[in-house]
Structures are given as structure tokens and as C-alpha cells.
Design a protein around this motif. Structure first.
Motif, PDB file in Angstrom:
ATOM      1  N   VAL A 304     -27.435  62.964 -72.656  1.00 25.33           N
ATOM      2  CA  VAL A 304     -26.373  62.679 -71.682  1.00 25.33           C
ATOM      3  C   VAL A 304     -26.504  63.627 -70.496  1.00 25.33           C
ATOM      4  O   VAL A 304     -27.028  64.737 -70.613  1.00 25.33           O
ATOM      5  N   HIS A 318     -25.550  64.739 -76.620  1.00 24.18           N
ATOM      6  CA  HIS A 318     -24.131  64.429 -76.739  1.00 24.18           C
ATOM      7  C   HIS A 318     -23.447  65.494 -77.606  1.00 24.18           C
ATOM      8  O   HIS A 318     -23.898  65.768 -78.728  1.00 24.18           O
ATOM      9  N   GLN A 363     -20.510  54.574 -77.082  1.00 20.73           N
ATOM     10  CA  GLN A 363     -20.230  55.322 -75.848  1.00 20.73           C
ATOM     11  C   GLN A 363     -21.102  54.808 -74.696  1.00 20.73           C
ATOM     12  O   GLN A 363     -22.294  54.522 -74.893  1.00 20.73           O
ATOM     13  N   PHE A 366     -24.827  57.189 -72.334  1.00 17.34           N
ATOM     14  CA  PHE A 366     -26.122  57.695 -72.782  1.00 17.34           C
ATOM     15  C   PHE A 366     -27.176  57.451 -71.707  1.00 17.34           C
ATOM     16  O   PHE A 366     -27.246  56.373 -71.111  1.00 17.34           O
TER      17      PHE A 366
END
Length: 411
Positions: A304, A318, A363, A366
């Protein structure tokens, strides 16, 4: 029994078989003939047969349930030639009792395969072996299974037939592949119930799920039940009943509180703890269960904010890849951790299967979304969820920081 067919277009002849091995070179199966026999071959697989495609040429790549793409490497035409591969499906009948040493340095020229296919991000695909280059990682495969209907396609680019005389391990693998093709299949589910958030549904659409989400009470009758933690009610009696009926229940992103409550209500072993990761720490796959077949550690390496860091530093991972972890006290009967940190646990409850997956693969931030997509696609395949062609998806950008270039030797 072994027999040779001269005419693949005769479905009546195929009905006498359970497995068909197609070697395009030996059979002189050119593009026009392939298109003529393709409908018959598709019917054969859908009705429960297994077709093993030995080094399929490019004209056949678009005609399988999942489109195949060339695995990128440094050989001519951008092919990936390999002398090593890694077994990531140790519970699959074709791969049992085979170690990584069995897939290294075959024959006098050492090559296992002169081409690999890129592991797809959509559709029902189960890689049995992985290989790759240093930069791309283990994102290619010389041996994959594509479940379809009641049967399966097996795609191989391995030098099995060519090296039978000089490599004993080729004979063993060839025998196991054929034996596995005759074995009963893990068939795709007839019905899937989905009670998930829009973010989860978006990723499932990207990997090829074509169904719709529904309220909690409407999904409990399905063969495979997928529920997000945000939509799971406090009363777990419906989950307990589904498991007693032999269903597969997949619970995603529960968080600490709901994980703790579920463990208590269903009397399951384990303790719920935080999913926060240490700096540069990422989870790894534990191949303790058949549901882990086809999963690779690289699928869990979630980068990330790469563009925001200085060029001389490594890209960050992450900080909380899982909303919770489940800590088990050693080896526990009927409980299998799918990852080292305990982000995913598989419980066998009577005739039912419960999967608690707290990985936050839904999520949206990414930098390399291909990794979690491959994880989701493979796990859903192992759960029996039918997948087709996925919708348009965001792709990662290929770039390295200076520190990563030094680390990987790309000067």
C-alpha cells in the motif's frame, strides 16, 4: 485401460471414457480441427470427464473456461522457461507425496517446461505448480486444473512425455495425474448464497462471480454460504443449523468482537486477537488442508501507498491485513489454520465446514490488487463457488523503488 482415438468429434466414443489426454503434436490437432471438436470436448468435461491438454498451442488458449495468457519470462517470444517449480497443492491427488525437489532439474538440459501460463485472476482455476521470475514473483504455472461443470480441464506445459526415458520422476507424475483425473471430482456447488457488503461483492465480481447478494435469511438454504461480518446477526443459530445440514459456511471479516462471540456460541477452540501486523510482516499460507491447494504466499503480500514513499525505501505493507486473528493452542482436532498468523481457520463440524476468514482482501487501496484477487479466486474455487469471466478490474502498476531494485538485483 488405455486406448487411442482417431476421431475426437464422436461423442459416443468419448462416453466410454472418463479421461482424455490430448497431445496436440502427436495428434496433429490443428486450429480448424480443434474448432470442430471443441463443442464435443466441452460436453465431455461438463458431464464429468477430465481432459488433459498437453502443451496447448496459442489457438486454443481462448477456448477454455478461463482465457490463458503467456507467462512472461526472458526466453524467446517472452516465454518463461523453468528449471524449478513449486508444489502448492499437496492435497490434490495428482500432487500427493511430491516435494519441491521432484520439480527441479529434469533431464540433461534441466528444463521442466519451455513455457508457462500466467495464473489467471478470474474463473475457476487451481494452480498445482507455480514458477516465476524474481520481479513478477510466482505468478505463472506449468500445471493447472480448471474445474468446469461436473468435470475438469488440466493444462500442462511440462516436459513429461519428452523426458519419460531420462527422468523417473516424470513417470511418477504422469501416473499420478492420470490417476487423479479418474478420481471423483470436488464438484462446483449447485447453489451459492451471498450476504456481503458492496466492497466484497465488487471483488467477487472481478474474479468472476455472477450471482447477486441477498439478505441473511435468504442465503442459509444454499450449498455454499458466504457472509460478511458486518451483516452477520448476533444470533448464530442459523449458522449452526446450516453446518449440521452439511453445508459449507464462509464467514469473512468478522473483526475481534464477532470472532470472539462466534467461537463462544459455537463452542469452537481458539482465542480472537488483534490482526495488526508488525512492520514488514506479512502472512504466509499453511498447506494443512485441501482448501489451501493452489494458494501461494505471494497472494498475501499486500503493498500500500508505494507511490508516497521515498525512492530509497522499501514499499510499505498493509498495517492490518486481517481484522482479527484466531490463536490456537497447538494442533487442534478439526481445526486447520490456513495461514501462519491465524487469519483464516477451517473448522470441520460434523458433516459441515466452517471457514472464518478475517483477511481484509476487499480493501480498495492495494497497489497490486492482482495478489488478493488471486487469493480470493483460488479460495472460492476450492469452496466450490462457480466463477466465470470477471468484470473490468483495476490493475497494478509495474514500478520499483530504488531500494527494491537493489534488493532484487535490478540495477
Amino acid at each position: 485401460d488405455l486406448s487411442f482415438l482417431e476421431d475426437l468429434s464422436d461423442l459416443r466414443a468419448l462416453k466410454q471414457l472418463t479421461v482424455l489426454w490430448v497431445n496436440f503434436d502427436k495428434a496433429k490437432l490443428h486450429a480448424r480441427l480443434w474448432q470442430q471438436v471443441l463443442p464435443v470436448l466441452r460436453d465431455f468435461v461438463t458431464q464429468g470427464g477430465t481432459i488433459i491438454l498437453d502443451s496447448p498451442p496459442e489457438f486454443a488458449w481462448n477456448d477454455l473456461p478461463v482465457k490463458l495468457n503467456n507467462g512472461k519470462g526472458y526466453a524467446a517470444d517472452g516465454r518463461l522457461e523453468i528449471t524449478y517449480a513449486y508444489n502448492i497443492a499437496p492435497h490434490h491427488p495428482a500432487m500427493r507425496q511430491l516435494s519441491d525437489d521432484d520439480f527441479s532439474l529434469w533431464g540433461s538440459d534441466y528444463y521442466l517446461a519451455h513455457r508457462c501460463f500466467e495464473i489467471p485472476q478470474e474463473g475457476n482455476v487451481r494452480p498445482l505448480l507455480v514458477a516465476g521470475t524474481d520481479r513478477a514473483g510466482l505468478t505463472s504455472s506449468p500445471l493447472m486444473e480448471l474445474p468446469c461443470g461436473q468435470g475438469a480441464w488440466i493444462v500442462s506445459t511440462l516436459e513429461l512425455v519428452n523426458k519419460l526415458a531420462q527422468e523417473p520422476r516424470c513417470a511418477q507424475l504422469l501416473q499420478q495425474i492420470i490417476t487423479a483425473a479418474h478420481a471423483p471430482k470436488n464438484k462446483l456447488a449447485k447453489s451459492v448464497g451471498l450476504c456481503v457488503t458492496p466492497d466484497t461483492l465488487r471483488i467477487m465480481r472481478e474474479v468472476g462471480f455472477s450471482g447477486h447478494a441477498a439478505p441473511y435469511q435468504h442465503v442459509l438454504a444454499a450449498d455454499v454460504i458466504v457472509i460478511d461480518g458486518q451483516l452477520l446477526p448476533s444470533d448464530a443459530s442459523g449458522i449452526s443449523t446450516a453446518l449440521q445440514q452439511g453445508k459449507t459456511v464462509y464467514l469473512h471479516d468478522l473483526g475481534i468482537e464477532k470472532t470472539r462471540d462466534l467461537l463462544r456460541d459455537l463452542h469452537l477452540p481458539g482465542r480472537a486477537i488483534t490482526g495488526v501486523a508488525k512492520a514488514r510482516e506479512y502472512d504466509t499460507i499453511r498447506h494443512t488442508n485441501a482448501l489451501s491447494d493452489g494458494l501461494s504466499n505471494s497472494y498475501l503480500y499486500w503493498i500500500v501507498n508505494k507511490a508516497r514513499v521515498a525512492a530509497w525505501t522499501l514499499a510499505p505493507l498493509h498495517p492490518e491485513p486481517a481484522s482479527a486473528l484466531i490463536e490456537l493452542d497447538g494442533d487442534v482436532p478439526n481445526a486447520s489454520p490456513l495461514t501462519r498468523r491465524g487469519a483464516v481457520i477451517i473448522y470441520r463440524l460434523g458433516v459441515g465446514t466452517l471457514v472464518i476468514d478475517n483477511l481484509q482482501w476487499q480493501q480498495p487501496n492495494f497497489d497490486e490488487p492482482e495478489r488478493p484477487r488471486r487469493y480470493v479466486r483460488c479460495l472460492l474455487t476450492n469452496l466450490g463457488v462457480p466463477l466465470l469471466k470477471g468484470v473490468d478490474k483495476r490493475m497494478g502498476e509495474e514500478f520499483e523503488t530504488e531500494a527494491e531494485r537493489r534488493e532484487r538485483g535490478h540495477f
